[in-house]
Design an enzyme around this catalytic site. Structure first.
Site, mmCIF file in Angstrom:
data_model
loop_
_atom_site.group_PDB
_atom_site.id
_atom_site.type_symbol
_atom_site.label_atom_id
_atom_site.label_comp_id
_atom_site.label_asym_id
_atom_site.label_seq_id
_atom_site.Cartn_x
_atom_site.Cartn_y
_atom_site.Cartn_z
ATOM 1 C CD GLU A 56 -2.816 -1.113 2.542
ATOM 2 O OE1 GLU A 56 -3.853 -1.624 2.372
ATOM 3 O OE2 GLU A 56 -2.519 -0.609 3.443
ATOM 4 C CG ASP A 67 -3.038 7.765 8.445
ATOM 5 O OD1 ASP A 67 -3.176 6.833 8.483
ATOM 6 O OD2 ASP A 67 -3.284 8.713 7.626
ATOM 7 C CE1 TYR A 181 -6.763 -1.885 7.531
ATOM 8 C CE2 TYR A 181 -5.865 -1.389 5.460
ATOM 9 C CZ TYR A 181 -5.648 -1.419 7.007
ATOM 10 O OH TYR A 181 -4.691 -0.984 7.773
#
Length: 281
Positions: A56, A67, A181
């Site tokens: 990725e 994040d 995911y």
């Protein structure tokens, strides 16, 4: 609802190979352009040679809300080096001269929207991108996105979370192709010492609503994590731990070596974790 593309891609082919060999996949995330696109090219080669099954490439963004601090700092470094979405796509074109490793662009929606969906999908596909994961795009808002990406044979990967209901997981899975995911825990990305106790139940719930391979990320960093996932998931996604290796290395060559060593150890744990499951009664 628009069906996810059923075309064979490098991603689906790789997961089919992993399943046939009874092996857990390693999905390796790094931020493209950290510290430069030239360095990222070397890092991708090191990761692929060490056994990463899917890579990725994070597209740096000014407000990476999902994040944690490690990847936030990587985004800041990449933006300072001048990295853009167009530059990352061009990097993929260069990677394809060296490797056939499956590649996923991991982005927020804003850079893609600014480029234009059709322009982005065509450029990404022609460069050799295999799939795209947009962290802040929901299935309900993704109809045009999925239609256009499917027309260019790009997998659309979406995120499922511990807070997702069974109905919600089914909707997310139906919008996904390549793999689903699963986020192992709530919160932002970042390496952790232990996996959540409720992770097996989350994976079972996802298995009940999809035939797609399931990759688990957020907090995966140690061989022990991977060994546990070997009996549960199809792949482990490792991100912050790899980005930290880049951040802490004294040179590009040292970073490449550290990335390769980390992926190699995780891949070994993945293989051993699966073998234990195979002999279990």
């Amino acid at each position: 609802m628009i069906a996810a593309t059923s075309n064979s891609t490098r991603i689906s082919n790789r997961f089919a190979e992993l399943r046939a060999s009874g092996e857990l996949g390693i999905v390796a995330y790094i931020t493209a352009g950290d510290p430069s696109l030239e360095a990222t090219l070397k890092f991708v080669r090191a990761l692929a040679d060490a056994g990463a099954d899917v890579i990725e490439l994070g597209v740096p963004f000014s407000d990476p809300l999902a994040d944690g601090p490690t990847i936030q700092r990587a985004s800041e470094r990449a933006l300072k080096s001048g990295t853009s979405l167009a530059g990352v796509i061009d990097l993929v074109r260069r990677i394809r001269q060296l490797s056939e490793v499956p590649l996923v662009l991991f982005s927020y929606y804003n850079p893609i929207l600014q480029m234009g969906l059709e322009t982005f999908a065509r450029a990404a596909s022609e460069a050799g991108v295999d799939g795209v994961l947009v962290t802040d795009l929901t299935p309900e808002e993704s109809v045009d996105y999925r239609r256009i990406l499917a027309a260019h044979h790009l997998d659309t990967i979406f995120l499922g979370a511990p807070t997702s209901t069974d109905e919600r997981l089914a909707k997310i899975a139906a919008a996904s192709s390549g793999f689903l995911y699963l986020i192992s825990r709530t919160g932002v990305t970042g390496a952790k010492d232990a996996l959540p106790d409720d992770l097996p139940a989350l994976i079972r719930r996802a298995r009940a609503v999809t035939q797609l391979p399931i990759a688990v990320g957020f907090g995966i960093s140690l061989p022990g994590h991977v060994s546990v996932l070997g009996g549960l998931a199809d792949a482990a996604v490792v991100g912050s731990a790899l980005v930290a290796e880049i951040e802490n290395a004294e040179s590009g060559d040292a970073a490449s070596a550290a990335l390769a060593a980390r992926v190699h150890s995780l891949k070994q744990a993945a293989t051993h974790g699966l073998s234990r499951r195979e002999v279990a009664p």
